[in-house]
Design a protein around this motif. Structure first.
Motif, PDB file in Angstrom:
ATOM      1  N   ILE A  99      -1.325   9.759   5.921  1.00  0.00           N
ATOM      2  CA  ILE A  99      -1.448  10.275   7.279  1.00  0.00           C
ATOM      3  C   ILE A  99      -0.076  10.663   7.801  1.00  0.00           C
ATOM      4  CG2 ILE A  99      -2.155   9.746   9.642  1.00  0.00           C
ATOM      5  CD1 ILE A  99      -4.056   7.627   8.423  1.00  0.00           C
ATOM      6  N   ARG A 100       0.879   9.776   7.618  1.00  0.00           N
ATOM      7  CA  ARG A 100       2.263  10.094   7.980  1.00  0.00           C
ATOM      8  C   ARG A 100       3.224   9.208   7.209  1.00  0.00           C
ATOM      9  NH1 ARG A 100       4.285   7.682  13.689  1.00  0.00           N
ATOM     10  NH2 ARG A 100       3.238   5.662  13.665  1.00  0.00           N
ATOM     11  N   ASP A 101       4.409   9.732   6.984  1.00  0.00           N
ATOM     12  CA  ASP A 101       5.468   9.031   6.259  1.00  0.00           C
ATOM     13  C   ASP A 101       6.738   9.210   7.084  1.00  0.00           C
ATOM     14  OD1 ASP A 101       7.432   8.132   4.541  1.00  0.00           O
ATOM     15  OD2 ASP A 101       6.514   8.975   2.751  1.00  0.00           O
ATOM     16  N   VAL A 102       7.182   8.138   7.727  1.00  0.00           N
ATOM     17  CA  VAL A 102       8.254   8.238   8.709  1.00  0.00           C
ATOM     18  C   VAL A 102       9.498   7.489   8.233  1.00  0.00           C
ATOM     19  CG1 VAL A 102       8.903   7.839  11.115  1.00  0.00           C
ATOM     20  CG2 VAL A 102       6.512   8.297  10.530  1.00  0.00           C
ATOM     21  N   ASP A 103      10.624   8.171   8.307  1.00  0.00           N
ATOM     22  CA  ASP A 103      11.921   7.530   8.058  1.00  0.00           C
ATOM     23  C   ASP A 103      12.373   6.908   9.379  1.00  0.00           C
ATOM     24  OD1 ASP A 103      14.533   6.798   7.609  1.00  0.00           O
ATOM     25  OD2 ASP A 103      15.084   8.636   6.559  1.00  0.00           O
ATOM     26  N   LEU A 104      12.504   5.593   9.403  1.00  0.00           N
ATOM     27  CA  LEU A 104      12.817   4.882  10.643  1.00  0.00           C
ATOM     28  C   LEU A 104      14.306   4.597  10.826  1.00  0.00           C
ATOM     29  CD1 LEU A 104       9.924   2.245  10.661  1.00  0.00           C
ATOM     30  CD2 LEU A 104      10.059   4.356  11.996  1.00  0.00           C
ATOM     31  N   THR A 105      15.122   5.013   9.892  1.00  0.00           N
ATOM     32  CA  THR A 105      16.543   4.659   9.989  1.00  0.00           C
ATOM     33  C   THR A 105      17.188   5.237  11.248  1.00  0.00           C
ATOM     34  OG1 THR A 105      17.053   6.518   8.509  1.00  0.00           O
ATOM     35  CG2 THR A 105      16.881   4.329   7.518  1.00  0.00           C
ATOM     36  N   ALA A 106      16.855   6.470  11.608  1.00  0.00           N
ATOM     37  CA  ALA A 106      17.411   7.059  12.824  1.00  0.00           C
ATOM     38  C   ALA A 106      16.783   6.470  14.087  1.00  0.00           C
ATOM     39  CB  ALA A 106      17.262   8.583  12.798  1.00  0.00           C
ATOM     40  N   LEU A 219       3.271   3.186  -5.009  1.00  0.00           N
ATOM     41  CA  LEU A 219       3.053   2.652  -3.662  1.00  0.00           C
ATOM     42  C   LEU A 219       4.176   1.715  -3.221  1.00  0.00           C
ATOM     43  CD1 LEU A 219      -0.745   1.754  -4.002  1.00  0.00           C
ATOM     44  CD2 LEU A 219       0.245   3.825  -2.984  1.00  0.00           C
ATOM     45  N   VAL A 220       4.957   1.221  -4.178  1.00  0.00           N
ATOM     46  CA  VAL A 220       5.963   0.202  -3.855  1.00  0.00           C
ATOM     47  C   VAL A 220       7.354   0.554  -4.375  1.00  0.00           C
ATOM     48  CG1 VAL A 220       4.212  -1.613  -3.808  1.00  0.00           C
ATOM     49  CG2 VAL A 220       5.425  -1.147  -5.939  1.00  0.00           C
ATOM     50  N   GLU A 221       7.556   1.796  -4.772  1.00  0.00           N
ATOM     51  CA  GLU A 221       8.819   2.144  -5.414  1.00  0.00           C
ATOM     52  C   GLU A 221       9.983   2.241  -4.430  1.00  0.00           C
ATOM     53  OE1 GLU A 221       8.082   5.810  -7.361  1.00  0.00           O
ATOM     54  OE2 GLU A 221       7.659   6.947  -5.525  1.00  0.00           O
ATOM     55  N   ARG A 222       9.721   2.403  -3.157  1.00  0.00           N
ATOM     56  CA  ARG A 222      10.794   2.522  -2.163  1.00  0.00           C
ATOM     57  C   ARG A 222      11.055   1.176  -1.481  1.00  0.00           C
ATOM     58  NH1 ARG A 222       8.043   7.046   1.278  1.00  0.00           N
ATOM     59  NH2 ARG A 222       9.600   6.393   2.831  1.00  0.00           N
ATOM     60  N   ASP A 223      12.333   0.876  -1.293  1.00  0.00           N
ATOM     61  CA  ASP A 223      12.711  -0.358  -0.605  1.00  0.00           C
ATOM     62  C   ASP A 223      12.462  -0.240   0.900  1.00  0.00           C
ATOM     63  OD1 ASP A 223      13.571  -1.404  -2.989  1.00  0.00           O
ATOM     64  OD2 ASP A 223      15.713  -1.165  -2.577  1.00  0.00           O
ATOM     65  N   ASN A 224      12.236  -1.400   1.525  1.00  0.00           N
ATOM     66  CA  ASN A 224      12.240  -1.507   2.994  1.00  0.00           C
ATOM     67  C   ASN A 224      11.181  -0.654   3.681  1.00  0.00           C
ATOM     68  OD1 ASN A 224      14.514  -3.078   2.482  1.00  0.00           O
ATOM     69  ND2 ASN A 224      15.953  -1.475   3.066  1.00  0.00           N
ATOM     70  N   VAL A 225      10.032  -0.495   3.052  1.00  0.00           N
ATOM     71  CA  VAL A 225       8.980   0.352   3.622  1.00  0.00           C
ATOM     72  C   VAL A 225       7.745  -0.481   3.945  1.00  0.00           C
ATOM     73  CG1 VAL A 225       7.389   2.274   3.201  1.00  0.00           C
ATOM     74  CG2 VAL A 225       9.775   2.443   2.474  1.00  0.00           C
ATOM     75  N   LEU A 226       7.240  -0.320   5.154  1.00  0.00           N
ATOM     76  CA  LEU A 226       5.999  -0.951   5.593  1.00  0.00           C
ATOM     77  C   LEU A 226       4.876   0.070   5.420  1.00  0.00           C
ATOM     78  CD1 LEU A 226       5.466  -3.006   8.843  1.00  0.00           C
ATOM     79  CD2 LEU A 226       3.877  -1.190   8.232  1.00  0.00           C
ATOM     80  N   THR A 227       3.805  -0.346   4.751  1.00  0.00           N
ATOM     81  CA  THR A 227       2.684   0.565   4.476  1.00  0.00           C
ATOM     82  C   THR A 227       1.392  -0.005   5.047  1.00  0.00           C
ATOM     83  OG1 THR A 227       3.739   1.281   2.414  1.00  0.00           O
ATOM     84  CG2 THR A 227       1.389   1.767   2.679  1.00  0.00           C
ATOM     85  N   MET A 228       0.572   0.890   5.632  1.00  0.00           N
ATOM     86  CA  MET A 228      -0.722   0.471   6.164  1.00  0.00           C
ATOM     87  C   MET A 228      -1.813   1.419   5.680  1.00  0.00           C
ATOM     88  SD  MET A 228      -0.002  -0.835  10.070  1.00  0.00           S
ATOM     89  CE  MET A 228       1.052   0.508  10.594  1.00  0.00           C
ATOM     90  N   TRP A 229      -2.937   0.820   5.286  1.00  0.00           N
ATOM     91  CA  TRP A 229      -4.135   1.571   4.937  1.00  0.00           C
ATOM     92  C   TRP A 229      -5.178   1.321   6.021  1.00  0.00           C
ATOM     93  CZ3 TRP A 229      -0.993  -0.722   1.425  1.00  0.00           C
ATOM     94  CH2 TRP A 229      -0.601   0.006   0.300  1.00  0.00           C
TER      95      TRP A 229
END
Length: 273
Positions: A99-106, A219-229
């Motif tokens: 649905i969306r993939d957001v970079d939260l660092t900024a 689904l888990v290859e990126r560090d520090n990512v929260l995922t919701m289904w």
């Protein structure tokens, strides 16, 4: 919190109101935070924990920026005991479509302190160490385990334990959770819990296991990512902790579909949380 009054013939434990003698019922995250704050102000603190070990169980939790601000003022930096930042958010439909993939660092730069994800056992251990350590400001707090509170006299400032022991204090703080025994002694009524309509089961998985499976690895290859289904009436939340080595899962669903019983042990604990 109940603070003792000074009716005729009754006095504070100390004639001088500072330091106060504080009794905290419950040595979980809330009770330990209260103990740290109070010892830093010079008060004498004792915590009464009903469990025999006083050891935390459970999965991971969020440390929001405002909560982290308090911890950091106490000199506690969660990244030193396994927390990782929340740098990304991915939301998916129940079949996996993004649905969306957001970079939260900024966006996270608007906060003074980081938004982190930490295993609650690691957090509890650090809070316990800080509350009771001889190092640091104030008088080290004392934790009494196997000390179940069954009654609180809010006028006299006494806590009665299951074994009949009576503890006197200048102030009593109830930090014994959603099933609190102390709450009803503050307002004089038995509190009735009500359902939110949702329940949650939690479990932990070593991330390396998911990375070794070609189906789950993306689904888990990126560090520090929260995922919701998301489903129509349920969702699964997954996020890392322990320096991205452990995955925490929260499976939220209608509570009428839960069939956990006391014999399920940790699962019951997780559902209640």
């Amino acid at each position: 919190m109940a603070i003792t009054g000074t009716p005729s013939g009754k006095h504070l434990v100390h004639d001088n109101p500072h330091p106060l003698r504080i009794a905290i019922v419950g040595a979980g995250l809330g009770g330990l935070c209260a103990a740290i704050a109070l010892r830093r102000q010079g008060h004498e603190v004792e915590l009464y924990e009903q469990s025999e070990s006083g050891i935390e169980t459970g999965a991971a939790i969020h440390l929001a920026p405002n909560a982290n601000g308090v911890l950091r003022r106490w000199g506690l930096f969660a990244e030193t005991f396994g927390a990782n930042n929340t740098d990304g958010l991915v939301e998916r439909r129940f079949m996996g479509e993004i649905i969306r993939d957001v970079d939260l660092t900024a966006p996270n730069k608007m906060w003074q302190h980081p938004w982190q994800l930490v295993h609650r056992v690691a957090l509890h251990s650090k809070l316990k160490e800080t509350a009771t350590s001889k190092v640091g400001p104030g008088i080290p707090a004392i934790i009494r385990t196997a000390s179940k509170a069954v009654h609180v006299d809010t006028e006299a400032g006494t806590v009665t334990l299951e074994d009949g022991t009576s503890v006197a204090a200048d102030a009593v703080i109830g930090a014994d959770g959603v099933y609190s025994r102390t709450r009803r002694f503050v307002h004089g009524k038995q509190t009735r819990l009500f359902s939110s309509g949702k329940a949650a089961f939690r479990f932990l998985l070593q991330r390396k296991i998911a990375l070794e499976d070609p189906v789950t690895a993306p689904l888990v290859e990126r560090d520090n990512v929260l995922t919701m289904w998301y489903g129509a009436d349920r969702r699964v939340v997954m996020y890392p902790c322990n320096h991205n080595e452990t995955l925490n899962f929260v499976c939220i669903h209608p509570d009428n579909e839960s069939h956990a019983t006391q014999s399920d042990g940790a699962c019951v604990f997780c559902r209640r949380k």
